[in-house]
Design an enzyme around this catalytic site. Structure first.
Site, PDB file in Angstrom:
ATOM      1  N   MET A 296      -4.267   7.738  12.110  1.00  0.00           N
ATOM      2  CA  MET A 296      -5.264   7.964  11.059  1.00  0.00           C
ATOM      3  C   MET A 296      -6.328   8.964  11.498  1.00  0.00           C
ATOM      4  O   MET A 296      -7.508   8.809  11.209  1.00  0.00           O
ATOM      5  CB  MET A 296      -5.927   6.634  10.655  1.00  0.00           C
TER       6      MET A 296
ATOM      7  N   LYS B 201      -4.565   2.557  -0.683  1.00  0.00           N
ATOM      8  CA  LYS B 201      -4.893   2.742   0.727  1.00  0.00           C
ATOM      9  C   LYS B 201      -4.187   3.916   1.374  1.00  0.00           C
ATOM     10  O   LYS B 201      -3.279   3.777   2.182  1.00  0.00           O
ATOM     11  CB  LYS B 201      -4.664   1.460   1.538  1.00  0.00           C
TER      12      LYS B 201
ATOM     13  N   ASP C 267       0.833  -1.202   0.000  1.00  0.00           N
ATOM     14  CA  ASP C 267       0.000   0.000   0.000  1.00  0.00           C
ATOM     15  C   ASP C 267       0.866   1.249   0.000  1.00  0.00           C
ATOM     16  O   ASP C 267       2.094   1.173   0.034  1.00  0.00           O
ATOM     17  CB  ASP C 267      -0.993  -0.018   1.174  1.00  0.00           C
TER      18      ASP C 267
END
Length: 497
Positions: A173, A58, A36
């Protein structure tokens, strides 16, 4: 057909030096690599050229391939009997959805291994001078995902986090939710003056940090256009960032250097640049291979003792020459009448590893200088053998062909160009070139960029001439040595500070 096997490998935060020894070993044996966008360029360059590469994207808010499809890809490749590496940023089991990727493998009896990685929750703050624990400030660490599962309306339990007291909170995140996170903690009772930080692109040359408090961090992050990937740290330990700052203080901290080098060659240049703090990306646009069924070389070896001089302009030619000598069962003692010449220290070292002393090496390490030295020393009757790459301009052979030297040039290897699939060149990057062939390799590899924006550092005038032909911004090392090349990189960095 026997089923293959899957390895879930944590790639760490980006810095290739933080990839584990086992992770690197597994990656180098992979037949298929599913990766990713959080995996650093320096690590992607370690993928074997023979491996099938599958980019599943991603980034936060931008999933090129949905998770369910990624699970299926791992299963499909393993069922074909392949050694499959699922290369994931950070650690596969810390908000990396590694558990989800194993479920389908378990259902089908596919063997697998987990190779833990260094999590960004600890390493990125460390590169920003923030220890996530410190006896004087906190006794616990809590890692929270700022990205909720799709369709999940459950919010973070801010009251429970605030009730922990003096602790360190790390939100992964969570960049897009920065305002909500800070407001949630304040509304739950946390002092709005609590130190807080947002850290962008940690462990890379482009890492940035903003140290503020809960009340001011969202606005400051917005003013600085902080983006992903990034993490949020809340707690008194953030106040130590300036005191413990170290990454940006390194001589080449904040510099990304692209080193062009054949994939089959170890680069001392890359090692030295990395040790000085640069983010180093190895761009292997070529690899070398011996010419198959090289009858011309075999014929020369049959009468090798007739040559007074044997000239080498690369260590590749040295290895191929001696390997062929062995394969043809020619005794090395047949070289008793030959004098050996090398273009520079690396080539000389390769010759001397074979037990042969080098008779001549020019003071300036260029093919032209080697040719001029031989022209001055060789007698008219002396046969001079020059070993060169196939279908590639040789400064050494070209110059000698214009003289009275009795020279024979024999191609011994060919340069094979590869397509670049991983590395994106940024305008602030510095690209190093150690030969004209590495320039050509770069141009063949990076087909869709504006070469006028490339900051090139070249080891010599011939290399610089090749780079200038494509319009690159030229910097030439004062001497044709790796150390001088590095000095040029350092000078460029000082000018741009």
């Amino acid at each position: 057909m026997m089923a293959g096997k899957v390895w879930l490998v944590g790639a760490g935060p980006s810095d290739p030096g933080l990839l584990t020894i086992k992770g690197k070993a597994v990656l180098e044996q992979a037949e298929v690599v599913v990766y990713d966008q959080l995996v650093g360029d320096g690590i992607l360059c370690m993928i074997p050229k023979s491996a099938k590469k599958i980019n599943v994207g991603k980034y936060a808010g931008n999933h090129t391939v949905v998770q369910e499809r990624i699970n299926e890809i791992l299963l499909e490749e393993a069922l074909e009997g392949k050694r499959v590496v699922r290369l994931k940023g950070g650690d596969p089991f810390l908000f990396g959805r590694g558990g989800e990727e194993l479920e389908l493998l378990c259902e089908h009896g596919i063997p697998y291994e987990i190779v833990p990685g260094i999590t960004s929750a600890i390493s990125v703050p460390a590169y920003a001078g923030i220890p996530v624990t410190h006896r004087d400030f906190t006794s616990s660490l809590h890692i929270i995902t700022g990205h909720r599962k799709k369709g999940c309306k459950e919010s973070i339990d801010y009251k429970s986090l605030v009730a922990l007291g003096d602790t360190t909170l790390v939100f992964l995140m969570g960049v897009a939710a920065l305002f909500d996170i800070c407001r949630g903690l304040i509304d739950a009772g946390m002092d709005q003056a609590t130190p807080a930080a947002i850290l962008e692109r940690g462990t890379t040359a482009k890492q940035r940090k903003i140290i503020a408090n809960l009340a001011t961090l969202p606005e400051e992050a917005n003013n600085q256009n902080i983006g992903t990937p990034g993490i949020i740290v809340v707690g008194k330990v953030c106040s130590l960032s300036q005191t413990f700052a170290w990454a940006e203080k390194r001589l080449l901290g904040g510099v990304r250097v692209v080193v062009t080098r054949p994939k089959d060659k170890v680069s001392s240049l890359a090692t030295k640049l990395y040790d000085l703090g640069a983010e180093v990306v190895m761009l292997s646009g070529t690899y070398t291979k011996p010419i198959e069924d090289n009858t011309q070389l075999i014929e020369v070896l049959d009468t090798i003792q007739d040559n007074k001089w044997i000239l080498f302009a690369s260590e590749v030619a040295v290895d191929i020459f001696f390997d062929c000598l062995w394969q043809q069962q020619i005794d090395i003692r047949s070289l008793w009448n030959c004098h050996f010449a090398a273009v520079g220290p690396t080539t000389r070292k390769a010759i001397e590893k074979r037990g042969i002393r080098v008779d001549y090496m020019p003071e300036k390490y260029y093919g032209m200088e080697l040719a001029k030295g031989i022209e001055a020393m060789a007698k008219p009757q002396d046969k001079v053998l020059v070993l060169i790459p196939k279908e590639t301009d040789s400064e050494l052979a070209n110059y000698l062909s214009t003289t009275k030297v009795n020279m024979k040039a024999v191609p011994v290897y060919e340069i094979v160009y590869e397509d670049n699939e991983q590395v994106n060149i940024e305008e602030s990057d510095i690209v190093t070139f150690t030969s004209a062939s590495t320039v050509r390799s770069f141009v063949n590899t990076m087909k869709d960029i504006d070469f006028h924006k490339v900051q090139a550092v070249c080891i010599g005038e011939l290399t610089a001439k090749e780079a200038a032909f494509y319009g690159m911004k030229i910097n030439v090392a004062k001497e044709a040595t790796i150390d001088s090349l590095i000095e040029s990189v350092i000078e460029i960095n000082k000018r741009e500070l």
